[in-house]
Design a protein around this motif. Structure first.
Motif, PDB file in Angstrom:
ATOM      1  N   ARG A 405    -102.621  67.072  -8.963  1.00 58.64           N
ATOM      2  CA  ARG A 405    -101.798  67.852  -9.706  1.00 58.64           C
ATOM      3  C   ARG A 405    -100.808  67.074 -10.368  1.00 58.64           C
ATOM      4  N   GLY A 406     -99.879  67.731 -10.919  1.00 54.78           N
ATOM      5  CA  GLY A 406     -98.770  66.814 -11.561  1.00 54.78           C
ATOM      6  C   GLY A 406     -98.789  66.138 -12.953  1.00 54.78           C
ATOM      7  N   TYR A 407     -99.755  66.649 -13.720  1.00 54.39           N
ATOM      8  CA  TYR A 407     -99.967  66.162 -14.992  1.00 54.39           C
ATOM      9  C   TYR A 407    -100.334  67.565 -15.810  1.00 54.39           C
ATOM     10  N   ASP A 408    -100.212  67.134 -17.203  1.00 49.59           N
ATOM     11  CA  ASP A 408    -100.534  68.265 -18.103  1.00 49.59           C
ATOM     12  C   ASP A 408    -102.204  68.772 -18.176  1.00 49.59           C
ATOM     13  N   ILE A 409    -102.508  69.406 -17.298  1.00 48.90           N
ATOM     14  CA  ILE A 409    -103.973  69.716 -16.991  1.00 48.90           C
ATOM     15  C   ILE A 409    -104.462  70.526 -18.393  1.00 48.90           C
ATOM     16  N   ASN A 410    -103.374  71.300 -18.918  1.00 51.92           N
ATOM     17  CA  ASN A 410    -103.741  72.256 -20.165  1.00 51.92           C
ATOM     18  C   ASN A 410    -103.845  71.648 -21.207  1.00 51.92           C
ATOM     19  N   THR A 411    -103.482  70.385 -21.438  1.00 52.25           N
ATOM     20  CA  THR A 411    -103.929  69.709 -22.634  1.00 52.25           C
ATOM     21  C   THR A 411    -105.149  68.993 -22.483  1.00 52.25           C
ATOM     22  N   LEU A 412    -105.448  68.517 -21.312  1.00 57.46           N
ATOM     23  CA  LEU A 412    -106.777  68.076 -21.016  1.00 57.46           C
ATOM     24  C   LEU A 412    -107.883  69.018 -21.361  1.00 57.46           C
ATOM     25  N   TYR A 413    -107.328  70.274 -20.929  1.00 59.00           N
ATOM     26  CA  TYR A 413    -108.318  71.469 -21.112  1.00 59.00           C
ATOM     27  C   TYR A 413    -108.690  71.453 -22.426  1.00 59.00           C
ATOM     28  N   GLU A 414    -107.541  71.830 -23.316  1.00 54.79           N
ATOM     29  CA  GLU A 414    -107.797  71.771 -24.999  1.00 54.79           C
ATOM     30  C   GLU A 414    -108.698  70.667 -25.483  1.00 54.79           C
ATOM     31  N   ALA A 415    -108.324  69.325 -24.888  1.00 57.88           N
ATOM     32  CA  ALA A 415    -109.316  68.407 -25.417  1.00 57.88           C
ATOM     33  C   ALA A 415    -110.569  68.643 -24.930  1.00 57.88           C
ATOM     34  N   LEU A 416    -110.999  69.117 -23.953  1.00 55.89           N
ATOM     35  CA  LEU A 416    -112.458  69.331 -23.340  1.00 55.89           C
ATOM     36  C   LEU A 416    -112.959  70.296 -24.291  1.00 55.89           C
ATOM     37  N   LYS A 417    -112.366  71.321 -24.720  1.00 56.19           N
ATOM     38  CA  LYS A 417    -112.902  72.528 -25.622  1.00 56.19           C
ATOM     39  C   LYS A 417    -113.126  71.873 -26.953  1.00 56.19           C
ATOM     40  N   LYS A 418    -112.400  71.339 -27.357  1.00 56.89           N
ATOM     41  CA  LYS A 418    -112.395  70.427 -28.727  1.00 56.89           C
ATOM     42  C   LYS A 418    -113.744  69.634 -28.717  1.00 56.89           C
ATOM     43  N   ASP A 419    -113.728  68.773 -27.648  1.00 61.90           N
ATOM     44  CA  ASP A 419    -114.788  67.627 -27.815  1.00 61.90           C
ATOM     45  C   ASP A 419    -116.066  68.660 -27.640  1.00 61.90           C
ATOM     46  N   ALA A 420    -116.037  69.516 -26.988  1.00 60.19           N
ATOM     47  CA  ALA A 420    -117.506  70.370 -26.665  1.00 60.19           C
ATOM     48  C   ALA A 420    -117.935  70.947 -27.648  1.00 60.19           C
TER      49      ALA A 420
END
Length: 749
Positions: A405-420
């Motif tokens: 925890r302690g980092y911007d996981i929601n930005t990473l989730y958006e990155a996963l969706k884009k790349d997928a």
């Protein structure tokens, strides 16, 4: 650190065990895996003189400039001592330059300055390297920091002693300040994945007055220089060197901050302490000395990549040069790993043993995405167009599922969706074939997209990890359902006739002709017998497709009982991965490459889990040694080493993105894991030995435990696990479905 010995032993053995586990760095052989060549890999490793995840490594350079095989054990000459950032000989290096001492007439040519050496006069440790250069009668010693190093050179009596600085070709500069015994410069040498303004700036300082200096350009873009002095017999010259991807000024800051006025012995002691702290997180006892050497040599390899690419500016703020847009920006950055390899065990190992560094790596991934527009699948230092899959999804999801925890996981989730859902700027970024995959549920065999079946299987697993993360983040149900559905796309490639995965054409027909022994083509560095098991998230679903428990077991058995036949027609020659499978005498089991490394653990999903215990121990005993030929294929940035570390402990992350590890059979009589949160995991197997590799019973925190898996969430609270080891399999333990690990087919949530 605590070491428990549960069986009687002689005082000498007790002292040896206590000493070695308190100083694990002494057990590491950095030459393990260096006896390799292009045609046959025994690791394809080099002896990195480094600190864990350091920005710069140093190595003795035996290969020619630009050769990915920079150090090979069978070499007999050293051409220089190179700063390296090379993750693999196949990826080659970036930002490299070298130093080489000598006597007599100065030699810039790499062959003419090369010196004979012997492994008998070589000391190779993580924090220290020493070698005798016979032709010049010079002993070279190196000890590192994260971004700097100190050399200690012991010269003979010489009127003309010298040090050559080679900036390497394809763009370099060397400037000598004779009065201040300082050399500065830069190199742009790289193998791709860099912006146009990429440079590695270096600064070198000597504690010896320089009598003469000379610089030259061997050819356009290849700068070299030398400084000279006279020396007495046994005179020691110290060289302090640092570099920066940001600027010459930052290189000076790095040198001052990390070395400053410290002596060689001070830096060496500090580096040794760091290694002992990181290696000492896992204390093992009750194994042979070779088993302990193999274990800690493997653990050392898991602590090298990815390398830090960030630096601390004059105010101590974290900054980095971006290999994606060429700018200097705040925040973390890492480079030098391929997720196709390392999602499987390396990153799960970090999540268990070293979560704080992986938190930094997750923040680095956020910067990768912001600066490049996509997540990297292979970074060296930026995007590289190699391998398949969208396995950044696994790396991101597993970290969060395991509690980071302690980092911007929601930005990473958006990155996963884009790349997928996107085809990236190159084949190996985002998902090649994404429109086909999202429409048909697979990447077709006949539409000009190579390794299509491998892509499909990996995308399906990656979709599972996105599904897991979406649930954990309470994302909209529509998104959760989409990725859950896509995670079942592996079913589209299952061929009921052969019970194997098979490429499928756009019209829904299977590829024909089909040879399950054909490497490449629809698969990546493997064949159908290797990739069919790449359904990490739904082994029960795969079992049911194959016809149930008995047929699944029979198919697993067949991997080992078949002869090591192969079809290499896709490549037109026998690639080294094929040769490594062929010569290991384990049938179609190709542990030297990643796709099948989890397969031995799949017996735990069946009514015959003891077969996992047999084959796991067989692989550890047969395919790993602490010698220069100690691996059975590419080590690959810690992945093949992480398999051994996990397996020696007694469990393995078959499906990253879940909370579970699948049980195996511990290698040692005792293991103590000291977690970052202050808790301990104690694993005891007092009857463990070469013959007793079967698990008769497991006791977890005082209670008999019948499941074939362990929960990460339970382990990190602290655990004591006892294994009763025997020479005969217990055919009753863990044989029913209630004890099997996670499969989506059983997931009713």
């Amino acid at each position: 650190m605590r070491l428990l010995l549960l069986i009687p032993c002689c005082l000498l053995s007790f002292a040896l065990q206590a000493q070695t586990t308190q100083n694990p760095v002494a057990l590491v052989n950095t030459l393990m895996g260096t006896d390799s060549k292009m045609e046959l890999s025994n690791g394809n490793a080099y002896p990195a003189v480094a600190v864990p995840w350091g920005m710069n490594f140093w190595i003795p350079q035996t290969g020619k400039m630009g050769d990915g095989w920079a150090y090979t054990y069978d070499a007999d000459k050293i051409r220089g001592f190179k700063q390296t950032h090379q993750p693999s000989p196949w990826m080659n290096d970036h930002g490299q330059f070298s130093l080489m001492p000598g006597t007599g007439a100065v030699q810039f040519d790499q062959d003419k300055r090369a010196s004979w050496f012997s492994h008998k006069a070589e000391v190779a440790q993580p924090h220290y390297y020493s070698v005798y250069l016979a032709d010049a009668n010079i002993t070279t010693e190196i000890t590192p920091t994260e971004r700097a190093a100190i050399f200690r050179l012991t010269y003979p009596e010489a009127d003309s002693a010298w040090l050559v600085i080679d900036g390497f070709d394809k763009g370099s500069e060397v400037t000598i300040d004779k009065e201040n015994a300082r050399i500065t410069g830069y190199t742009v040498r790289n193998s791709g994945g860099v912006p146009a303004n990429f440079r590695n700036y270096f600064i070198i300082e000597l504690d010896k007055k320089v009598n003469w200096s000379v610089s030259d350009t061997l050819k356009k873009g290849h700068a070299v220089g030398a400084v000279g002095f006279s020396t007495k017999k046994g005179e020691v010259v110290h060289i302090k060197v640092a570099s920066s991807f940001i600027s010459p000024e930052q290189a000076t800051i790095n040198l001052k901050r990390e070395v400053g006025n410290k002596s060689f012995e001070q830096v060496k002691a500090e580096a040794e302490t760091v290694w002992n702290e990181k290696l000492g997180v896992v204390a093992v006892g009750g194994g042979s000395i070779d088993q302990m050497r193999t274990f800690y040599s493997c653990l050392y390899r898991t602590l090298l990549f990815p390398q830090k690419m960030y630096e601390l500016d004059e105010q101590g703020k974290i900054v980095h040069y971006s290999p994606y847009n060429g700018e200097v920006l705040p925040g973390y950055m890492f480079s030098g790993t391929g997720f196709w390899d390392t999602f499987r065990a390396l990153y799960p190992l970090l999540n268990l043993l070293y979560p704080s560094i992986n938190k930094e790596m997750q923040e680095g991934l956020i910067n990768d995405y912001k600066e490049g527009g996509f997540l990297p699948e292979w970074s060296s230092p930026g995007y590289r167009n190699v391998m398949v899959g969208n396995n950044s999804a696994s790396v991101v999801a597993d970290a969060y599922i395991k509690g980071l925890r302690g980092y911007d996981i929601n930005t990473l989730y958006e990155a996963l969706k884009k790349d997928a859902n996107t085809e990236g700027p190159m084949d190996a970024v985002a998902r090649r074939g994404a429109p086909y995959y999202n429409k048909l549920g697979y990447v077709p065999y006949n539409v000009g997209i190579n390794e299509n079946a491998a892509r499909t299987l990996e995308y399906a697993y990656d979709d599972f990890t996105i599904y897991q993360l979406a649930k954990a983040l309470n994302k909209p149900q529509k998104e959760i359902d989409l990725y859950k559905k896509r995670s079942q796309n592996y079913r589209n490639l299952f061929d009921n006739e052969t019970k194997l995965m098979r490429g499928k054409n756009e019209d829904g027909s299977f590829q024909s002709p089909f040879n399950p022994l054909k490497w490449g083509d629809a698969f990546t560095e493997g064949n159908s017998w290797h990739y069919t098991w790449s359904v990490f998230h739904d082994i029960e679903g795969l079992k049911q497709l194959m016809g149930g428990d008995k047929m699944f077991i029979s198919m697993l058995d067949s991997v080992f009982s078949m002869p090591p036949l192969f079809d290499d027609s896709y490549y037109g020659f026998t690639i080294h991965e094929i040769r490594e499978m062929q010569i290991m005498n384990m049938g179609q089991y190709a542990h030297g490459n990643q796709p099948i490394q989890h397969m031995t653990y799949l017996y735990n999903f069946t009514s015959e889990p003891w077969k996992a215990q047999y084959w796991i121990r067989e692989v550890m005993n047969k395919l790993y040694t602490p010698a220069p030929d100690g691996y059975c294929g590419d080590e690959d940035n810690g992945q093949t080493s992480a398999w051994y570390v996990f397996s020696a402990i007694g469990f393995y992350p078959v499906c990253p993105g879940t909370d579970q590890y699948v049980l195996g059979a511990p290698l040692f009589k005792e293991v103590m894991i000291s977690l970052e949160n202050g808790k301990n995991i104690e694993i005891l197997a007092p009857e463990n030995n070469h013959a007793n590799f079967y698990v008769n019973e497991v006791v977890y925190n005082g209670s008999v435990y019948d499941k074939n898996w362990l929960a990460h969430s339970g382990l990190v609270k602290g655990a004591k696990i006892s294994f009763d080891m025997t020479s005969k399999p217990n055919t009753k333990r863990g044989v029913s479905a209630v004890n099997w690990p996670f499969s989506m087919t059983f997931d009713k949530k």
